[in-house]
Design a protein around this motif. Structure first.
Motif, PDB file in Angstrom:
ATOM      1  N   GLU A  26      31.584  33.567  46.246  1.00 57.86           N
ATOM      2  CA  GLU A  26      31.891  32.201  46.684  1.00 57.86           C
ATOM      3  C   GLU A  26      33.370  31.866  46.506  1.00 57.86           C
ATOM      4  O   GLU A  26      33.977  31.216  47.355  1.00 57.86           O
ATOM      5  CB  GLU A  26      31.026  31.199  45.915  1.00 57.86           C
ATOM      6  N   ARG A  27      33.969  32.303  45.412  1.00 58.59           N
ATOM      7  CA  ARG A  27      35.396  32.034  45.175  1.00 58.59           C
ATOM      8  C   ARG A  27      36.258  32.799  46.179  1.00 58.59           C
ATOM      9  O   ARG A  27      37.260  32.277  46.652  1.00 58.59           O
ATOM     10  CB  ARG A  27      35.797  32.403  43.741  1.00 58.59           C
ATOM     11  N   LEU A  28      35.895  34.032  46.494  1.00 58.96           N
ATOM     12  CA  LEU A  28      36.646  34.800  47.488  1.00 58.96           C
ATOM     13  C   LEU A  28      36.548  34.134  48.859  1.00 58.96           C
ATOM     14  O   LEU A  28      37.544  33.991  49.566  1.00 58.96           O
ATOM     15  CB  LEU A  28      36.135  36.242  47.560  1.00 58.96           C
ATOM     16  N   GLU A  29      35.356  33.705  49.217  1.00 57.02           N
ATOM     17  CA  GLU A  29      35.158  33.047  50.509  1.00 57.02           C
ATOM     18  C   GLU A  29      35.882  31.704  50.566  1.00 57.02           C
ATOM     19  O   GLU A  29      36.467  31.354  51.593  1.00 57.02           O
ATOM     20  CB  GLU A  29      33.667  32.883  50.797  1.00 57.02           C
ATOM     21  N   ASP A  40      26.772  50.092  45.461  1.00 58.27           N
ATOM     22  CA  ASP A  40      26.453  49.823  44.059  1.00 58.27           C
ATOM     23  C   ASP A  40      26.475  48.331  43.747  1.00 58.27           C
ATOM     24  O   ASP A  40      26.247  47.938  42.608  1.00 58.27           O
ATOM     25  CB  ASP A  40      27.450  50.535  43.134  1.00 58.27           C
ATOM     26  N   GLY A  41      26.815  47.511  44.743  1.00 60.76           N
ATOM     27  CA  GLY A  41      26.896  46.070  44.527  1.00 60.76           C
ATOM     28  C   GLY A  41      28.257  45.612  44.032  1.00 60.76           C
ATOM     29  O   GLY A  41      28.433  44.436  43.710  1.00 60.76           O
ATOM     30  N   ASP A  42      29.228  46.531  43.967  1.00 64.74           N
ATOM     31  CA  ASP A  42      30.568  46.167  43.505  1.00 64.74           C
ATOM     32  C   ASP A  42      31.313  45.424  44.611  1.00 64.74           C
ATOM     33  O   ASP A  42      31.264  45.816  45.781  1.00 64.74           O
ATOM     34  CB  ASP A  42      31.361  47.410  43.099  1.00 64.74           C
ATOM     35  N   ILE A  43      32.000  44.363  44.231  1.00 66.91           N
ATOM     36  CA  ILE A  43      32.760  43.539  45.168  1.00 66.91           C
ATOM     37  C   ILE A  43      34.198  44.027  45.156  1.00 66.91           C
ATOM     38  O   ILE A  43      34.800  44.178  44.096  1.00 66.91           O
ATOM     39  CB  ILE A  43      32.724  42.059  44.739  1.00 66.91           C
ATOM     40  N   GLY A  44      34.760  44.270  46.333  1.00 70.79           N
ATOM     41  CA  GLY A  44      36.130  44.757  46.390  1.00 70.79           C
ATOM     42  C   GLY A  44      36.841  44.314  47.645  1.00 70.79           C
ATOM     43  O   GLY A  44      36.224  43.829  48.603  1.00 70.79           O
ATOM     44  N   GLY A  45      38.147  44.475  47.620  1.00 71.47           N
ATOM     45  CA  GLY A  45      38.968  44.142  48.767  1.00 71.47           C
ATOM     46  C   GLY A  45      40.322  44.801  48.637  1.00 71.47           C
ATOM     47  O   GLY A  45      40.597  45.496  47.661  1.00 71.47           O
ATOM     48  N   ARG A  46      41.174  44.565  49.639  1.00 70.48           N
ATOM     49  CA  ARG A  46      42.518  45.140  49.640  1.00 70.48           C
ATOM     50  C   ARG A  46      43.536  44.020  49.687  1.00 70.48           C
ATOM     51  O   ARG A  46      43.408  43.107  50.482  1.00 70.48           O
ATOM     52  CB  ARG A  46      42.690  46.077  50.818  1.00 70.48           C
ATOM     53  N   TRP A  47      44.535  44.141  48.837  1.00 67.41           N
ATOM     54  CA  TRP A  47      45.680  43.240  48.819  1.00 67.41           C
ATOM     55  C   TRP A  47      46.917  44.114  48.849  1.00 67.41           C
ATOM     56  O   TRP A  47      47.062  45.019  48.016  1.00 67.41           O
ATOM     57  CB  TRP A  47      45.664  42.369  47.557  1.00 67.41           C
ATOM     58  N   GLU A 127      38.833  31.291  39.789  1.00 65.89           N
ATOM     59  CA  GLU A 127      39.870  31.537  40.797  1.00 65.89           C
ATOM     60  C   GLU A 127      41.191  31.936  40.143  1.00 65.89           C
ATOM     61  O   GLU A 127      41.879  32.841  40.617  1.00 65.89           O
ATOM     62  CB  GLU A 127      40.073  30.304  41.671  1.00 65.89           C
ATOM     63  N   LEU A 128      41.539  31.263  39.051  1.00 67.45           N
ATOM     64  CA  LEU A 128      42.785  31.575  38.346  1.00 67.45           C
ATOM     65  C   LEU A 128      42.759  32.998  37.801  1.00 67.45           C
ATOM     66  O   LEU A 128      43.736  33.745  37.933  1.00 67.45           O
ATOM     67  CB  LEU A 128      43.020  30.568  37.221  1.00 67.45           C
ATOM     68  N   HIS A 129      41.659  33.398  37.194  1.00 69.96           N
ATOM     69  CA  HIS A 129      41.523  34.746  36.641  1.00 69.96           C
ATOM     70  C   HIS A 129      41.658  35.787  37.749  1.00 69.96           C
ATOM     71  O   HIS A 129      42.388  36.772  37.612  1.00 69.96           O
ATOM     72  CB  HIS A 129      40.171  34.871  35.953  1.00 69.96           C
ATOM     73  N   MET A 130      40.969  35.578  38.846  1.00 69.93           N
ATOM     74  CA  MET A 130      41.020  36.532  39.948  1.00 69.93           C
ATOM     75  C   MET A 130      42.437  36.623  40.525  1.00 69.93           C
ATOM     76  O   MET A 130      42.954  37.716  40.753  1.00 69.93           O
ATOM     77  CB  MET A 130      40.004  36.139  41.012  1.00 69.93           C
ATOM     78  N   ALA A 131      43.076  35.475  40.725  1.00 63.97           N
ATOM     79  CA  ALA A 131      44.445  35.453  41.256  1.00 63.97           C
ATOM     80  C   ALA A 131      45.418  36.114  40.300  1.00 63.97           C
ATOM     81  O   ALA A 131      46.306  36.864  40.716  1.00 63.97           O
ATOM     82  CB  ALA A 131      44.867  34.013  41.549  1.00 63.97           C
ATOM     83  N   CYS A 132      45.249  35.853  39.012  1.00 64.06           N
ATOM     84  CA  CYS A 132      46.125  36.454  38.006  1.00 64.06           C
ATOM     85  C   CYS A 132      45.961  37.970  37.983  1.00 64.06           C
ATOM     86  O   CYS A 132      46.947  38.711  37.943  1.00 64.06           O
ATOM     87  CB  CYS A 132      45.808  35.860  36.635  1.00 64.06           C
ATOM     88  N   GLY A 133      44.718  38.447  38.017  1.00 72.09           N
ATOM     89  CA  GLY A 133      44.463  39.887  38.000  1.00 72.09           C
ATOM     90  C   GLY A 133      45.083  40.596  39.184  1.00 72.09           C
ATOM     91  O   GLY A 133      45.611  41.698  39.060  1.00 72.09           O
ATOM     92  N   ILE A 134      45.031  39.941  40.351  1.00 73.26           N
ATOM     93  CA  ILE A 134      45.598  40.545  41.560  1.00 73.26           C
ATOM     94  C   ILE A 134      47.119  40.430  41.562  1.00 73.26           C
ATOM     95  O   ILE A 134      47.834  41.409  41.759  1.00 73.26           O
ATOM     96  CB  ILE A 134      44.998  39.897  42.826  1.00 73.26           C
ATOM     97  N   SER A 135      47.627  39.222  41.352  1.00 72.13           N
ATOM     98  CA  SER A 135      49.072  39.010  41.518  1.00 72.13           C
ATOM     99  C   SER A 135      49.902  39.757  40.482  1.00 72.13           C
ATOM    100  O   SER A 135      50.954  40.305  40.821  1.00 72.13           O
ATOM    101  CB  SER A 135      49.408  37.515  41.496  1.00 72.13           C
ATOM    102  N   THR A 136      49.441  39.814  39.240  1.00 69.35           N
ATOM    103  CA  THR A 136      50.224  40.537  38.243  1.00 69.35           C
ATOM    104  C   THR A 136      50.159  42.045  38.473  1.00 69.35           C
ATOM    105  O   THR A 136      51.138  42.755  38.253  1.00 69.35           O
ATOM    106  CB  THR A 136      49.792  40.176  36.806  1.00 69.35           C
TER     107      THR A 136
END
Length: 168
Positions: A26-29, A40-47, A127-136
């Protein structure tokens, strides 16, 4: 009222929803991100051409880990140089944790940002955690790109080749 308690502690705790696979989706969408869910049910994407996954870990799936992988190929002969860069990053930065892994004919460089949500999490925190994990992680990957321009060029050429190859 105790020294460490707040008058609104119970109200705050009741506003925190449990971490779940569906909430990550839901946060990604909500942010308009493109993602996929593997077998395996793992959620992933490319940045920025790098793969990222969102894992639920722990006995009760209370930990969220954002794990990224630098998409460049470098030979095992670079292990000492990459390890030095990883160690320097881990020494100077709070997150993400980064590490080098021997994958046979190449080295993998990974990032991980993990947070415990045992008591729940708001949508904003998630959302903050996900953004932080990606951006850093992307900051670290950009640093590595500056050190390995040939690996970047090879990766981009390979991606361009796949994009222009007609499907059978």
């Amino acid at each position: 009222m105790g020294f460490f308690s707040r008058p609104d502690a119970d109200a705050t705790a009741s506003e925190l929803a449990p971490l779940s696979h569906q909430r990550i989706i839901e946060r990604l969408e909500a942010q308009g991100f493109t993602y996929g869910v593997d077998d395996d049910g793992d959620i992933g994407g490319r940045w920025d051409d790098h793969a990222f996954y969102f894992f639920l870990l722990g006995r009760d799936s209370e930990y969220l880990q954002v794990r990224g992988r630098w998409s460049r190929d470098v030979p095992p002969s670079e292990v000492d140089a990459l390890t030095a860069e990883v160690n320097a990053w881990n020494l100077d930065k709070l997150w993400p944790k980064v590490y080098v892994r021997d994958e046979g004919e190449r080295l993998g460089v990974y990032s991980e940002h993990t947070v415990d949500y045992e008591h729940g999490v708001t949508d904003g925190q998630l959302e903050l955690h996900m953004a932080c994990g990606i951006s850093t992680a992307l900051q670290f990957f950009a640093h590595l790109d500056s050190l390995y321009p040939q690996a970047v060029a090879e990766s981009r050429a390979q991606l361009a080749g796949h994009a222009t190859t007609p499907s059978a």
